[in-house]
Write an enzyme that holds these catalytic residues in place. Structure first.
Site, short mmCIF file in Angstrom:
data_model
loop_
_atom_site.label_atom_id
_atom_site.label_comp_id
_atom_site.label_asym_id
_atom_site.label_seq_id
_atom_site.Cartn_x
_atom_site.Cartn_y
_atom_site.Cartn_z
N ASP A 61 0.83 -1.21 0.00
CA ASP A 61 0.00 0.00 0.00
C ASP A 61 0.86 1.26 0.00
O ASP A 61 0.65 2.16 -0.82
CB ASP A 61 -0.90 0.02 1.24
CG ASP A 61 -2.02 -1.00 1.15
OD1 ASP A 61 -2.21 -1.57 0.06
OD2 ASP A 61 -2.68 -1.24 2.18
N ASP A 79 0.14 -0.44 5.96
CA ASP A 79 -0.99 -1.18 5.42
C ASP A 79 -2.27 -0.51 5.88
O ASP A 79 -2.54 -0.42 7.09
CB ASP A 79 -0.94 -2.63 5.90
CG ASP A 79 -1.74 -3.56 5.02
OD1 ASP A 79 -1.99 -3.21 3.86
OD2 ASP A 79 -2.13 -4.65 5.49
N LYS A 128 -6.21 -0.38 6.32
CA LYS A 128 -7.34 -1.30 6.43
C LYS A 128 -8.60 -0.53 6.81
O LYS A 128 -8.54 0.49 7.50
CB LYS A 128 -7.07 -2.37 7.49
CG LYS A 128 -5.87 -3.26 7.17
CD LYS A 128 -6.10 -4.09 5.92
CE LYS A 128 -4.91 -4.98 5.63
NZ LYS A 128 -5.09 -5.73 4.34
#
Length: 340
Positions: free
Chosen positions: A246, A259, A261
């Site tokens: 990412d 990352d 989420k």
């Protein structure tokens, strides 16, 4: 009453009461013990004494040592001597092995010791974006999905069945489709923010479906700087797996694989993010062993954003924690390779 008064008068004279009872009983030749107040007038068979079965010679010296001491003369030393005599010297044993110490067979370091770090170039402020190569190598996501533990599979299936009961099969498919769509839009909005570095990019998403997510991560974005990679493909040249990272940037001065989420439920602790830390560790290892990247990463960050706009949880992974999850990732990778 008259009899009791008579006995009292006799008891005042020395020997009178004793003579009164002894003479008649002695004439009948009955023992003096017949005056016992016990309700039992017969005697049972004598029980066997369990102590008679003990090896007297074995414990003779111990008994002698115990009864020879004066009261309160025992000390830790004397107690230890008695224990040694009874049970022998204490047996030496190894401390129990801690659980979770399993090590991967094919261990590869998280940080590449042989990687050559190039000098900083003039255009290093432009984030890298390498396309993901479609090869036969498995992706990080695929490896993690196919090596779920039985417990993980159970809870995932139970959640799925519960959602199908509430939404129906078609409704559940539409729900999962929207979740993936919102995740893609959220990542695209973040990419626009990092590339433009203008507030206009932030305002762009205020009226769409990702507005809540962007509001949720606003306080996290203030701590992110020097973005080095965005939605960039990585592959581990030694272990032969690939993935799509990412973001790689500095978080509070530490270079991290980040990352992003999304979640509808709060995840205040790192363990609430399930396999996300393993995914981050896998990406860190891949970057460090990928020749396309002229830097190495030692830290990770899992950011959980919420649709309702509540402050996102940012879970920082220091080098020590990343190493722990790297070992767990290697075990999952080995499991996948054994199955395939």
């Amino acid at each position: 009453i008259v009899r009791m008064q008579f006995l009292q008068i006799l008891s005042r004279k020395p020997g009178s009461l004793e003579v009164l009872f002894q003479i008649p009983f002695c004439q009948k030749q009955l023992p003096y013990a017949c005056l016992s107040t016990s309700a039992r007038v017969y005697s049972k068979k004598k029980k066997e004494n369990s102590y008679e079965q003990v090896d007297q010679e074995k414990y003779k010296s111990l008994v002698h040592s115990v009864i020879s001491y004066k009261t309160s003369a025992q000390t830790p030393e004397t107690i230890l001597e008695e224990d040694n005599l009874l049970y022998g010297p204490p047996a030496k044993h190894r401390p129990p092995i801690k659980a979770g110490t399993k090590t991967p067979k094919n261990w590869v370091p998280l940080v590449n010791p042989s990687k050559r770090i190039l000098p900083v170039s003039s255009d290093s402020n432009v984030p890298m974006k390498i396309g993901l190569q479609r090869t036969k190598m498995p992706s990080v996501t695929r490896i993690l999905q196919q090596t779920l533990s039985p417990q993980q599979v159970f809870y995932l299936e139970r959640w799925k069945q519960k959602m199908i009961e509430e939404l129906g099969k078609e409704g559940f498919e539409e729900y999962t489709k929207n979740i993936f769509l919102q995740g893609d839009l959220f990542h695209s909005a973040l990419e626009s923010i990092f590339l433009s570095e203008e507030t206009a990019a932030r305002d762009k998403g205020e009226d769409d479906v990702v507005a809540g997510y962007l509001s949720s991560v606003e306080h996290v974005l203030k701590d992110i700087s020097e973005v080095k990679a965005l939605e960039s493909g990585v592959h581990h040249e030694t272990l032969q797996y690939l993935g799509l990272v990412d973001c790689v940037a500095k978080y509070r001065g530490q270079l991290c694989v980040i990352d992003w989420k999304t979640s509808e439920k709060p995840k205040p602790f790192l363990q609430n993010t399930y396999d996300n830390p393993l995914q981050v560790a896998a990406y860190i290892g891949a970057i460090n062993h990928d020749a396309n990247y002229d830097f190495q990463v030692r830290c990770g960050l899992v950011v959980v954003a919420y649709k309702n706009g509540s402050p996102a949880h940012a879970h920082f992974m220091d080098p020590g924690l990343c190493s722990q999850y790297w070992n767990k990732w290697l075990l999952r990778l080995e499991e996948y390779m054994d199955k395939n």
